[in-house]
Design a protein around this motif. Structure first.
Motif, PDB file in Angstrom:
ATOM      1  N   UNK A  21       0.831  -1.205   0.000  1.00 12.36           N
ATOM      2  CA  UNK A  21       0.000   0.000   0.000  1.00 12.36           C
ATOM      3  C   UNK A  21       0.869   1.260   0.000  1.00 12.36           C
ATOM      4  N   UNK A  22       1.939   1.238   0.773  1.00 13.37           N
ATOM      5  CA  UNK A  22       2.833   2.400   0.821  1.00 13.37           C
ATOM      6  C   UNK A  22       3.460   2.664  -0.545  1.00 13.37           C
ATOM      7  N   UNK A  77       9.762   3.125  -3.904  1.00 10.83           N
ATOM      8  CA  UNK A  77      10.522   2.078  -3.213  1.00 10.83           C
ATOM      9  C   UNK A  77      10.956   2.524  -1.829  1.00 10.83           C
ATOM     10  N   UNK A  78      11.348   3.799  -1.710  1.00 11.25           N
ATOM     11  CA  UNK A  78      11.763   4.313  -0.402  1.00 11.25           C
ATOM     12  C   UNK A  78      10.570   4.346   0.549  1.00 11.25           C
ATOM     13  N   UNK A  79       9.396   4.713   0.053  1.00 11.53           N
ATOM     14  CA  UNK A  79       8.192   4.696   0.894  1.00 11.53           C
ATOM     15  C   UNK A  79       7.892   3.283   1.378  1.00 11.53           C
ATOM     16  N   UNK A  80       8.032   2.319   0.482  1.00  9.48           N
ATOM     17  CA  UNK A  80       7.786   0.926   0.865  1.00  9.48           C
ATOM     18  C   UNK A  80       8.815   0.458   1.886  1.00  9.48           C
ATOM     19  N   UNK A  81      10.090   0.802   1.658  1.00  5.82           N
ATOM     20  CA  UNK A  81      11.131   0.385   2.599  1.00  5.82           C
ATOM     21  C   UNK A  81      10.902   0.994   3.978  1.00  5.82           C
ATOM     22  N   UNK A  82      10.552   2.259   4.039  1.00  5.13           N
ATOM     23  CA  UNK A  82      10.317   2.874   5.346  1.00  5.13           C
ATOM     24  C   UNK A  82       9.200   2.150   6.099  1.00  5.13           C
ATOM     25  N   UNK A  83       8.126   1.810   5.406  1.00  5.36           N
ATOM     26  CA  UNK A  83       7.030   1.087   6.049  1.00  5.36           C
ATOM     27  C   UNK A  83       7.483  -0.291   6.519  1.00  5.36           C
ATOM     28  N   UNK A  84       8.306  -0.968   5.715  1.00  8.70           N
ATOM     29  CA  UNK A  84       8.830  -2.274   6.107  1.00  8.70           C
ATOM     30  C   UNK A  84       9.712  -2.157   7.343  1.00  8.70           C
ATOM     31  N   UNK A  85      10.511  -1.099   7.416  1.00  7.93           N
ATOM     32  CA  UNK A  85      11.358  -0.889   8.592  1.00  7.93           C
ATOM     33  C   UNK A  85      10.519  -0.589   9.830  1.00  7.93           C
ATOM     34  N   UNK A  86       9.439   0.172   9.638  1.00  9.38           N
ATOM     35  CA  UNK A  86       8.540   0.457  10.760  1.00  9.38           C
ATOM     36  C   UNK A  86       7.980  -0.841  11.345  1.00  9.38           C
ATOM     37  N   UNK A 130      15.135  -8.696   0.969  1.00  5.50           N
ATOM     38  CA  UNK A 130      15.373  -9.911   1.750  1.00  5.50           C
ATOM     39  C   UNK A 130      14.602  -9.852   3.080  1.00  5.50           C
ATOM     40  N   UNK A 131      15.303  -9.733   4.187  1.00  4.75           N
ATOM     41  CA  UNK A 131      14.624  -9.776   5.494  1.00  4.75           C
ATOM     42  C   UNK A 131      13.729  -8.569   5.752  1.00  4.75           C
ATOM     43  N   UNK A 132      13.934  -7.466   5.015  1.00  2.33           N
ATOM     44  CA  UNK A 132      13.059  -6.315   5.194  1.00  2.33           C
ATOM     45  C   UNK A 132      11.682  -6.570   4.573  1.00  2.33           C
ATOM     46  N   UNK A 133      11.617  -7.496   3.618  1.00  4.57           N
ATOM     47  CA  UNK A 133      10.359  -7.807   2.912  1.00  4.57           C
ATOM     48  C   UNK A 133       9.752  -6.570   2.258  1.00  4.57           C
ATOM     49  N   UNK A 134      10.591  -5.794   1.604  1.00  5.49           N
ATOM     50  CA  UNK A 134      10.159  -4.710   0.731  1.00  5.49           C
ATOM     51  C   UNK A 134      10.463  -5.133  -0.713  1.00  5.49           C
ATOM     52  N   UNK A 163      12.942  14.230   0.783  1.00  4.47           N
ATOM     53  CA  UNK A 163      14.204  14.288   1.531  1.00  4.47           C
ATOM     54  C   UNK A 163      13.973  13.953   2.997  1.00  4.47           C
ATOM     55  N   UNK A 164      12.866  14.426   3.552  1.00  2.00           N
ATOM     56  CA  UNK A 164      12.540  14.108   4.950  1.00  2.00           C
ATOM     57  C   UNK A 164      12.317  12.606   5.116  1.00  2.00           C
ATOM     58  N   UNK A 165      11.615  11.993   4.160  1.00  2.00           N
ATOM     59  CA  UNK A 165      11.381  10.551   4.239  1.00  2.00           C
ATOM     60  C   UNK A 165      12.698   9.787   4.097  1.00  2.00           C
ATOM     61  N   UNK A 166      13.541  10.241   3.195  1.00  2.00           N
ATOM     62  CA  UNK A 166      14.842   9.577   3.014  1.00  2.00           C
ATOM     63  C   UNK A 166      15.646   9.625   4.312  1.00  2.00           C
ATOM     64  N   UNK A 167      15.700  10.796   4.935  1.00  2.00           N
ATOM     65  CA  UNK A 167      16.455  10.937   6.184  1.00  2.00           C
ATOM     66  C   UNK A 167      15.878  10.030   7.272  1.00  2.00           C
ATOM     67  N   UNK A 168      14.566   9.979   7.374  1.00  2.00           N
ATOM     68  CA  UNK A 168      13.929   9.123   8.381  1.00  2.00           C
ATOM     69  C   UNK A 168      14.221   7.655   8.110  1.00  2.00           C
ATOM     70  N   UNK A 169      14.209   7.280   6.841  1.00  2.00           N
ATOM     71  CA  UNK A 169      14.505   5.893   6.474  1.00  2.00           C
ATOM     72  C   UNK A 169      15.933   5.529   6.853  1.00  2.00           C
ATOM     73  N   UNK A 170      16.868   6.417   6.615  1.00  2.28           N
ATOM     74  CA  UNK A 170      18.273   6.151   6.978  1.00  2.28           C
ATOM     75  C   UNK A 170      18.437   6.020   8.480  1.00  2.28           C
ATOM     76  N   UNK A 171      17.725   6.847   9.255  1.00  2.25           N
ATOM     77  CA  UNK A 171      17.806   6.746  10.716  1.00  2.25           C
ATOM     78  C   UNK A 171      17.259   5.404  11.198  1.00  2.25           C
TER      79      UNK A 171
END
Length: 354
Positions: free
Chosen positions: A16-17, A240-249, A189-193, A32-40
């Motif tokens: 969905x993300x 893809x970054x939006x999906x990865x951030x949700x997977x990390x959450x 892989x383990x992130x399932x994104x 850019x804000x989402x990218x920074x949050x994803x890196x953190x």
């Protein structure tokens, strides 16, 4: 059901993300804000104080970019291997005109630490020390989880920069990221994104080396990502970054320790069910990764894989290279690291064997 060691099944919330409307990554600050949050969030999962970056490109991009960024023509690189991907690092070094020394062990054995120590000491005595060394944490084609610590101790002693492919272990089992100069991961892989992003935790020492040699490549190069405050080197993969951030959450909400325990339970169940079917792991079962199990089925793996798909609608993987028809692999990683999903996959394997 897809039960492969990557790309893994993507949870609905992550899909969905990715399907949601995205900001323009070249213009809008929201990206850019989402990218920074994803890196953190990635740094928290890496367990590192090093810089973390996310590049647009499948995980192999990270392996090649690490070599292109760090290795100048003629630089000596020690490639420590006991698998297909470990061997592959030497090919990237050759492509960069570096001087690769491959210290390899059989694919069903652990790293040859004594041979690594001998290679490092011989190089130092000859006045031709290694600049960089490469390793793979989880050799996905054989399901082997390598003990990195003894080799990292030796590399630290000799002042050699370390590059580690942790693509198939990061987020599923602890990785000693803070001891590694360039620790590589990927989204699928383990992130399932969905596949499409490379992640890397990079030490100051590695950044300094990149700065000193100023790699010429744009795409296979980490250096342009050190400071993106004035914009990204190229248009990023915003969905893809939006999906990865949700997977990390999802991982952080569950808690890393619980995530690791879930992977251990899934792995134990898979191997227990395999033993009940008369199956054995490839190599030492104590070195099998919590994220993937490789069953040894000489000359039968492709046939069983096809029967499982045809009869039970379950997708599994076989080995790669010379072991393509000898290994059947089940990827209990990320979203699939659940006992009930393992049982469904192993029920299918049991039916195919019968």
């Amino acid at each position: 059901m897809r039960f492969t060691p990557g790309p893994t099944t993507v949870p609905p919330s992550v899909r969905d993300a990715m399907a949601s409307e995205q900001p323009n990554p070249d213009i809008e600050s929201a990206f850019a804000d989402r990218y920074d949050a994803t890196c953190r969030k990635l740094a928290e999962i890496y367990g590192t104080a090093n810089d973390v970056v996310v590049l647009g490109g499948e995980g192999i991009l990270g392996l090649e970019a690490a070599i292109t960024s760090l290795v100048a023509p003629g630089d000596r690189v020690l490639c420590v291997s006991n698998g297909l991907y470990g061997d592959g690092f030497a090919e990237f070094v050759d492509a960069a005109d570096g001087d690769a020394t491959l210290v390899s062990a059989p694919y069903d054995e652990a790293y040859d630490v004594a041979a690594v120590e001998e290679a490092l000491e011989d190089a130092a005595e000859a006045g031709e020390p290694f600049e960089v060394a490469t390793m793979v944490h989880c050799e996905t084609p054989t399901g082997t989880l390598n003990d990195l610590e003894p080799v990292l101790d030796l590399l630290s002693k000799h002042g050699v920069l370390s590059v580690v492919d942790a693509v198939s272990s990061l987020g599923g089992t602890p990785v000693p990221s803070d001891r590694i100069d360039v620790c590589l991961g990927a989204s699928q892989k383990c992130f399932s994104a969905p596949p499409g992003l490379t992640t890397a935790a990079i030490s100051d020492r590695a950044w300094d080396r990149m700065e000193s040699r100023d790699p010429s490549s744009l795409y296979t190069n980490f250096l342009p990502w050190r400071d993106v405050s004035d914009g990204f080197p190229y248009t990023h993969l915003s969905a893809n970054v939006a999906a990865l951030e949700t997977a990390l959450d999802r991982i952080l909400e569950e808690g890393l320790e619980r995530v690791y325990e879930r992977h251990e339970r899934a792995a134990e169940r898979c191997r227990k069910r395999g033993a009940e079917l008369g199956l054995s792991c490839y190599g030492d079962p104590d070195r099998q990764s919590p994220t993937v199990t490789a069953f040894h089925l000489p000359g039968q793996a492709k046939r069983i894989q096809q029967r499982v798909a045809d009869e039970s609608d379950v997708v599994l993987s076989t080995g790669l290279g010379d072991l393509a028809d000898d290994i059947l692999r089940l990827g209990h990683m990320g979203y699939n690291a659940e006992v009930d999903k393992v049982d469904r996959a192993m029920d299918a394997v049991g039916a195919a064997l019968e």
